[in-house]
Design an enzyme around this catalytic site. Structure first.
Site, PDB file in Angstrom:
ATOM      1  N   LYS A   1     -40.336 -81.364  12.654  1.00 14.73           N
ATOM      2  CA  LYS A   1     -39.626 -82.219  11.691  1.00 14.73           C
ATOM      3  C   LYS A   1     -39.934 -83.678  12.010  1.00 14.73           C
ATOM      4  CE  LYS A   1     -34.984 -82.976   9.740  1.00 14.73           C
ATOM      5  NZ  LYS A   1     -33.550 -82.611   9.814  1.00 14.73           N
TER       6      LYS A   1
ATOM      7  N   SER B   1     -31.563 -81.176   5.362  1.00 15.97           N
ATOM      8  CA  SER B   1     -32.671 -82.110   5.366  1.00 15.97           C
ATOM      9  C   SER B   1     -33.962 -81.533   5.948  1.00 15.97           C
ATOM     10  CB  SER B   1     -32.291 -83.343   6.170  1.00 15.97           C
ATOM     11  OG  SER B   1     -32.106 -83.007   7.539  1.00 15.97           O
TER      12      SER B   1
ATOM     13  N   SER C   1     -28.249 -79.125   8.187  1.00 10.55           N
ATOM     14  CA  SER C   1     -29.647 -79.426   7.859  1.00 10.55           C
ATOM     15  C   SER C   1     -30.667 -78.429   8.389  1.00 10.55           C
ATOM     16  CB  SER C   1     -30.013 -80.829   8.360  1.00 10.55           C
ATOM     17  OG  SER C   1     -29.569 -81.791   7.442  1.00 10.55           O
TER      18      SER C   1
END
Lengths: 483, 496
Positions: B81, B161, B185
């Site tokens: 990420k 996210s 997330s």
């Protein structure tokens, strides 16, 4: 109580001080970067200090120790649980966009400082709190026509903010407070107290009132960087406030700056324009929890502090409170005195240290550690006075020579032939000479003019170039003049 | 010889065994994934691809395997990420304001992974500063979910996210990925993309080197296609880090081994407050199915109460923006990233932050600044902290009766790309089941349980006691086995 006489009567000044003291530590409050003063700009900056993304603060245990030690030195409560908060504001030299500080739960609570006032009087001033916080970096606005330069070496350095109660009433008391606080910090080794290098800075809260009234509205004078300026700025600010009120005005709560060039304070921002710092507990740091054992261990290792040392000098060495107070102001001075006094007459030692020695030291501007005359050497001089080798009067000359040459006292006495003459035969010869040369005076003396005795002593000392043992001179002269 | 597409369909555990048995090389495995990423660029799952780095790391892995020095994740290709700082590789946090930022340091979690032999494929797309539930807020564009509704080719959100991480793993572009979870997330995108994701206990993984969103809630965790794969990754990501004061000095258990223990005799809490109005019947049905599966596996369902759960979402949306407003103050144009000049320092700040932050980030910075302001702090931030303490207490009480808690992961399946963008409250509702775990700091796992009527994956969530990820993973694996979830997304490695 000291009051200021205004046009409409007497006013009382109320003063509280906030001191920012840089913690003596090898690394910063929340990072491993070095803290040395005067390094190349931006050479002592870690990723944490520069506020880089994802960086996290880790409490430096050495700084915690220093804060606890300082708290103990101020006879203050040590809070076993304290919390670090974020104080949020934007500035170019504040890389994180917030300063990590302690707001609602500081590490140290209420304490006391005893001020030493002129004439040997003393007075207690309350300490409200001591908390730890990060210093910001430095902005330089004079290096480029349109840009500012930022040096982050100082960013993240640990500061102790030490807040007093509004217990002071004169600028002299404020000065005495700063001197005493600095002395305690230096004794503890928690802050070097160097105001010129900015390792100790002071904000002054000043208000005025009619004696007995409620507290007036205060103004805060920010970042004053010497004890003299603190006293000047308070003096100016108090008179300014009195003038405003006496002219029918009111004092607005505001932050002011001291202009040392003009010796006046100027408005910086009013309360309405004060920042909203949006304090909240820093979620990157857990509450700081200290064990009672940790505090006890620090307490056990505490040095003797100025007040205790002063009391001991009075009781142990029989010094006057004034002399003791002068000697304990700086730890090095007290240690110097004790080294001189060891095995000697302490009062004589104190007279020499506070008299000629401090006189020469101040004139030279040297720190005591670099004095050309060591405690041992000064002790050696006192020993020569004690055993009668030299007179007290000649000793001053010997001391001056020691200061200039760095040589020990016996060597100088030897070199310059300053040894006191205690040989009765040679003293008798000198006296005989003086009496022969002043037969008229001898006659006057014998007919009852006792006052001439001093004249004969002076003549004998002159004839012996000051080297004659004064006690012997007195004794023999008395005998011979009596006929 | 294994074909490239077979390599990308392996589980992480399977690839590990295949590498150890020398059935293929780490370079072959890396190449297969690099190719899948290239073929799947339409999904926009990556902000930065690092194929050269992947091959170099894989070559080193092959050398170590040949020398008999294989490490636990030797040669396993992963997506990272783009919230994790990676040394020398652009790190954007999905934001314009970090333009040009190449960290000179490596986050602890990724450093742990590389030390274990893992291979970096690239930096996965995400909502800007991890603020979002749809991956729509990324400055680098939205990510598409590789799944499609049956008979409907309109693109869907992968959730957020960690949308890029979830899409990459689901679309067979990576064997696993790192995610971060502040309010859901990891778990929500895992549920939307039909994969497994676990947010470990707060303090289990170091936050050092992860771009901060809300420091008291942020936690890194793995995303993978099986519970076992997630357990393997978590074991290598986790561990005490002296550089993060909130990281906890506890040993990391062997999570993979713990899976063998099963769920027989475990008591599973079913919180009655999680039945919320407006939840689609198929979500409720899946939940009941999950309860039945665990019962069949020998666990005992117990109805419990989490009375303050209904306040979790508003509490979260006070605390998270408050911390974010302060955490994002460092993006000021002074030292790194974007700078838009101005006539004064304040003007430079305004220009830089106006241009550098997207609408959702600005919204949260404003909310956070407001709730911390003088006069509002007590009513908002302080009250939210008090509610948070009650939520923690709710869970403490519940875990005296039960060993784990089962809930739905999300209130719906993946929605259309761009939906809910005009209604932040509807968007925030995505986190309704997940935020409690962040507020209480507890581990939470999302595991696929089945498909919606439209053919989209639905997830179940397992919550556990602090630092008891092992039990959470065991329950997750029991559901995984019972569900037998083997559906694949429409787009795999770019092939529709």
């Amino acid at each position: 109580m000291s009051l200021i006489e205004g046009r409409t009567g007497a006013w009382e000044v109320v003063i509280g001080l906030e001191v920012h003291a840089q913690v003596v530590s090898h690394s910063k409050l929340f990072s491993g970067a070095a803290t040395e003063f005067g390094a190349e700009p931006n050479s002592q900056v870690s990723f944490v200090d520069a506020g880089m993304p994802g960086m996290l603060p880790v409490i430096n245990a050495a700084c915690i120790r220093q804060a606890v030690l300082t708290g103990l030195g101020l006879e203050a409560e040590i809070n076993l649980v304290s919390v670090f908060d974020r104080k949020n504001y934007f500035y170019a030299d504040l890389p994180q966009g917030y300063q990590i500080s302690q707001f609602t739960r500081p590490i140290v609570g209420r304490g006391t400082i005893v001020l030493d006032l002129p004439g040997g009087a003393s007075r207690s001033v309350g300490i409200t709190r001591l908390h730890l916080e990060q210093d910001a970096g430095k902005s330089m606005h004079d290096q480029h026509p349109t840009m500012s330069y930022i040096d982050l070496n100082r960013s993240g350095v640990a500061l102790m903010e030490i807040v007093s109660e509004p217990d002071m009433r004169t600028s002299e008391e404020a000065g005495a407070y700063l001197k005493k606080l600095r002395s305690i910090l230096r004794y503890l080794g928690t802050c070097d107290g160097n105001m010129e290098e900015g390792s100790m800075r002071c904000d002054c809260n000043v208000s005025v009132r009619r004696p007995g009234d409620e507290l007036g509205t205060r103004c805060e004078i920010k970042n004053v960087n010497s004890i003299r300026f603190v006293m000047q700025s308070i003096e100016y600010e108090a008179r300014r406030q009195i003038a405003v009120i006496e002219d029918g005005g009111t004092i607005r709560q505001e932050t002011r700056l001291f202009d040392s060039g003009r010796g006046e304070t100027r408005s910086m921002r009013s309360k309405e324009h004060a920042h909203d710092y949006r304090y909240f507990p820093d979620p990157d740091l857990l509450p700081l929890v200290l064990s009672p054992e940790f505090v006890a261990e620090i307490k056990a290792g505490m040095p003797e502090l100025p007040d205790a040392k002063k009391a001991r000098f009075v009781s142990e060495y029989g010094l006057t409170p004034y002399d003791a107070g002068v000697l304990v102001g700086e730890q090095e001075n007290a240690a110097f005195f004790e080294a001189v006094a060891r095995g000697r007459d302490p009062k004589l030692a104190a007279n020499w240290v506070t008299g000629d020695f401090f006189g020469f030291l101040n004139k030279s501007g040297l720190p005591i550690a670099e004095s050309p005359v060591s405690a041992e050497a000064l002790g050696g001089l006192i020993d020569l006075i004690r055993d009668g080798t030299i007179s007290g009067r000649l000793a001053k000359e010997v001391f001056e020579a020691m200061w200039e040459t760095g040589k020990p006292a016996p060597a100088i006495v030897e070199e310059r032939g300053l040894k006191q003459v205690s040989d009765t035969g040679s003293i008798e010869a000198s006296i005989d000479g003086v009496m022969a040369a002043n037969a008229d005076k001898v006659a006057e003396y014998r007919s009852g003019k006792d006052k001439l005795f001093g004249f004969f002593v002076g003549q004998v000392m002159k004839a012996t170039q000051g080297k004659a043992n004064p006690a012997l001179v007195n004794e023999i002269l008395k005998r011979k003049l009596a006929g | 010889m294994t074909t490239p597409s077979e390599l990308t369909h392996l589980t992480l555990a399977g690839a590990r065994d295949g590498l150890a048995a020398r059935r293929f090389s780490a370079v072959e495995l890396a190449d297969a994934h690099v190719a899948a990423i290239e073929a799947g660029r339409q999904l926009n799952a990556f902000i930065t691809e690092t194929p050269d780095q992947a091959r170099a790391m894989a070559a080193e892995s092959d050398r170590r395997i040949a020398a008999g020095e294989a490490r636990p994740l030797e040669g396993i290709p992963l997506a990272i990420k783009d919230l994790f700082c990676t040394e020398g590789v652009a790190t954007t946090a999905g934001s314009h304001i970090l333009d040009g930022f190449r960290p000179a340091y490596e986050s602890t979690v990724t450093a742990n992974l590389w030390r274990a032999g893992a291979v970096m494929l690239g930096k996965a797309n995400l909502d800007e500063f991890a603020m979002g539930s749809s991956n729509m807020t990324s400055y680098h564009g939205a990510v598409e979910n590789p799944w499609r509704r049956q008979g409907d080719n309109r693109p869907l959100t992968p959730g957020g996210s960690s949308g890029g991480s979830a899409a990459a793993v689901a679309a067979r572009m990576a064997l696993g990925a790192t995610g971060t979870d502040t309010g859901g997330s990891i778990r929500q995108p895992a549920a939307f993309c039909g994969i497994v994701g676990i947010k470990p206990t707060y303090g289990r993984c170091s936050r050092w080197g992860i771009v901060a969103f809300a420091s008291s809630l942020d936690q890194a965790g793995p995303m993978a296609r099986t519970v076992r794969d997630a357990a393997i990754l978590l074991g290598q990501m986790a561990g005490h880090d002296p550089k993060d004061s909130t990281s906890v000095p506890l040993p990391v258990p062997d999570f993979e081994k713990a899976l063998d223990e099963g769920v027989r005799g475990l008591r599973i809490g079913i919180p009655r407050e999680y039945r919320i109005e407006g939840t689609p019947p198929e979500i409720e049905a899946l939940w009941q199915q999950g309860i039945a599966w665990l019962k069949d596996a020998g666990a005992e369902p117990v109805e419990i109460s989490l009375p303050h759960a209904r306040y979790a979402l508003p509490t979260y949306y006070i605390i998270a923006p408050a911390e974010a407003s302060s955490n994002l103050a460092r993006y000021d144009g002074v030292r790194f990233g974007l700078r838009v000049p101005g006539g004064s320092l304040d003007e430079m700040y305004e220009n830089t932050r106006a241009a550098g932050f997207g609408a959702e980030v600005k919204r949260r910075v404003l909310i956070g600044t407001y709730v911390l302001s003088a006069g509002y702090y007590d009513a908002y931030y302080l009250k939210a902290q008090r509610v948070r303490a009650r939520i923690v207490e709710d869970f403490r009480n519940a875990f005296q009766q039960v060993d784990a808690i089962l809930t739905p992961a999300t209130p719906s399946a993946a929605f259309g790309l761009g939906e809910n963008m005009d209604d932040p409250l509807a968007m925030y509702l995505n986190d309704v089941f997940t935020v409690t775990a962040n507020l209480a700091g507890l581990p939470g796992l999302s595991v696929p349980g089945g498909l919606s009527a439209e053919g989209l994956p639905l997830g179940l969530q397992v919550l556990g006691r602090a630092f008891d990820e092992a039990t959470v993973l065991r329950v997750g694996q029991a559901i995984e086995r019972a569900a037998g979830f083997d559906a694949k997304p429409a787009m795999v490695g770019g092939a529709a």
